[in-house]
Write a protein that holds these residues in place. Structure first.
Motif, PDB file in Angstrom:
ATOM      1  N   LEU A 118       0.668  -1.120   0.124  1.00  0.00           N
ATOM      2  CA  LEU A 118       0.043   0.130  -0.147  1.00  0.00           C
ATOM      3  C   LEU A 118       0.756   1.174  -0.056  1.00  0.00           C
ATOM      4  O   LEU A 118       1.523   1.470   0.943  1.00  0.00           O
ATOM      5  N   ASN A 119       1.015   1.956  -1.370  1.00  0.00           N
ATOM      6  CA  ASN A 119       1.688   3.237  -1.073  1.00  0.00           C
ATOM      7  C   ASN A 119       0.323   4.440  -1.263  1.00  0.00           C
ATOM      8  O   ASN A 119      -0.614   3.922  -1.211  1.00  0.00           O
ATOM      9  N   ASP A 120       0.962   5.455  -1.381  1.00  0.00           N
ATOM     10  CA  ASP A 120      -0.007   6.579  -1.067  1.00  0.00           C
ATOM     11  C   ASP A 120      -1.127   6.565  -2.296  1.00  0.00           C
ATOM     12  O   ASP A 120      -1.958   7.050  -2.366  1.00  0.00           O
ATOM     13  N   GLN A 121      -0.445   6.332  -3.542  1.00  0.00           N
ATOM     14  CA  GLN A 121      -1.294   6.366  -4.737  1.00  0.00           C
ATOM     15  C   GLN A 121      -2.355   5.233  -4.589  1.00  0.00           C
ATOM     16  O   GLN A 121      -3.754   5.376  -4.819  1.00  0.00           O
ATOM     17  N   VAL A 122      -2.078   4.104  -3.869  1.00  0.00           N
ATOM     18  CA  VAL A 122      -3.057   3.036  -3.788  1.00  0.00           C
ATOM     19  C   VAL A 122      -4.164   3.469  -2.890  1.00  0.00           C
ATOM     20  O   VAL A 122      -5.306   3.430  -3.173  1.00  0.00           O
ATOM     21  N   MET A 123      -3.826   4.136  -1.702  1.00  0.00           N
ATOM     22  CA  MET A 123      -4.616   4.928  -0.760  1.00  0.00           C
ATOM     23  C   MET A 123      -5.592   5.974  -1.466  1.00  0.00           C
ATOM     24  O   MET A 123      -6.624   6.004  -0.998  1.00  0.00           O
ATOM     25  N   ASP A 124      -4.873   6.881  -2.311  1.00  0.00           N
ATOM     26  CA  ASP A 124      -5.691   7.901  -2.757  1.00  0.00           C
ATOM     27  C   ASP A 124      -6.844   7.078  -3.719  1.00  0.00           C
ATOM     28  O   ASP A 124      -7.922   7.703  -3.792  1.00  0.00           O
ATOM     29  N   GLU A 125      -6.317   5.971  -4.525  1.00  0.00           N
ATOM     30  CA  GLU A 125      -7.413   5.605  -5.387  1.00  0.00           C
ATOM     31  C   GLU A 125      -8.157   4.749  -4.744  1.00  0.00           C
ATOM     32  O   GLU A 125      -9.727   4.923  -5.111  1.00  0.00           O
ATOM     33  N   ILE A 126      -8.127   4.308  -3.605  1.00  0.00           N
ATOM     34  CA  ILE A 126      -9.302   3.584  -2.671  1.00  0.00           C
ATOM     35  C   ILE A 126     -10.159   4.380  -2.270  1.00  0.00           C
ATOM     36  O   ILE A 126     -11.281   4.550  -2.253  1.00  0.00           O
TER      37      ILE A 126
END
Ligand code: HXC
Length: 258
Positions: free
Chosen positions: A28-36
């Motif tokens: 989980l990087n920030d991009q994954v969390m932004d997309e979630i």
């Protein structure tokens, strides 16, 4: 919706989010969390969605926060940018129920993401752990807080301090997961549970989620008072009239979600 690291789709009244970084075990990087976060915004705004499922791959729900991405952060980088942790509250604040369908590794932030959801359904292959201690750090998105509330101090300390993994059977016995199912039935089982939830009155489902969560934020007396107020307010809903009339008339209710 265009995402790079997750897939989203709608199945009836269920919104499905699939983490899609297989080579990095869904780290989980920030991009994954932004997309979630963006996917949850969209599902939350969609009147046609009544419940959400978050899942990963057969091998990993998520093996944790992205270690490579955060390895060189300074304190100031992390603090000012709220790196790694900045979108996690979005999962918590989602008012529609979220089921985590977990197969394989759910470690560190992966375990924390699952615990931030409302229900965890585990494949028999699932393995949960908070191994951050091995990296010279500690859980940063609820591992030291949600895990003891879910499984008690003894097991939470054990997992956080020794970094050992807990298999699905142990996790179910300890109360972390609500059900364990064969790995090849995981998504089907989670979607069926989500469809069941989504078939009920959405405002009632939201009230139930809010009330159960209140149990973790208040004394018993305050929680009971909150529940009673919300219970009474449900009598303002058309769906309460419909649900009880349908029972009395021995027919299936037809909820309008208002
Ligand atoms: C970045 C990761 C990763 C992670 C695995 N990978 N976990 N990349 N961050 N957390 C990558 C590996 O580098 C490797 O990439 C590929 O995924 C496959 O992993 P392997 O280690 O080769 O697989 P295996 O031998 O089967 O071991 C699986 C594993 C192990 C036990 C899950 O990968 C592991 O221990 N991962 C780290 C688990 C962890 O410590 N999680 C906590 C992170 S800290 P390459 O390119 O080499 O193939 C954390 C803090 C949360 O989560 C804070 C708040 C959000």
């Amino acid at each position: 919706m265009n995402h790079e690291l997750i897939l989203t789709e709608t199945r009836g009244r269920v919104g499905l989010i699939t983490l899609n970084r297989p080579k990095a075990l869904n780290a989980l990087n920030d991009q994954v969390m932004d997309e979630i976060s963006a996917a949850l915004d969209a599902f939350e705004a969609d009147e046609g969605i009544g419940a959400i499922v978050i899942t990963g791959s057969d091998r990993a729900f998520a093996a944790g926060a992205d270690i490579g991405a955060m390895a060189d952060y300074s304190y100031m980088d992390a603090y000012k940018g709220d790196y790694i942790t900045r979108n996690w509250e979005r999962v918590k604040t989602c008012r529609k129920p979220i089921i985590a369908a977990v197969a394989g590794f759910a470690l560190g932030g992966g375990c924390e993401l699952a615990m931030t959801c409302d229900i965890i359904i585990a494949a028999d292959s699932a393995r949960f752990g908070q191994p951050e201690v091995k990296l010279g750090t500690l859980p940063g998105a609820g591992g030291t807080q949600r895990l003891p509330r879910a499984v008690g101090k003894a097991k939470a300390m054990d997992l956080c301090l020794t970094a050992r993994f807990m298999d699905a059977a142990e996790a179910e016995k300890a109360g972390l997961v609500s059900r364990v199912v064969p790995a090849d039935k995981l998504l089907e089982e989670a979607l069926t549970a989500a469809e069941t939830i989504a078939s009920f009155s959405l405002p009632v489902v939201m009230m139930i989620k809010e009330s159960v969560n209140r149990a973790f934020e208040s004394s018993l007396g305050e929680g009971l008072l909150f529940e009673r107020r919300v219970f009474h307010s449900s009598f303002a809903l058309n769906d309460q009239k419909e649900g009880m009339a349908a029972f009395v008339e021995k027919r299936k209710p037809s909820f309008r979600h208002d």
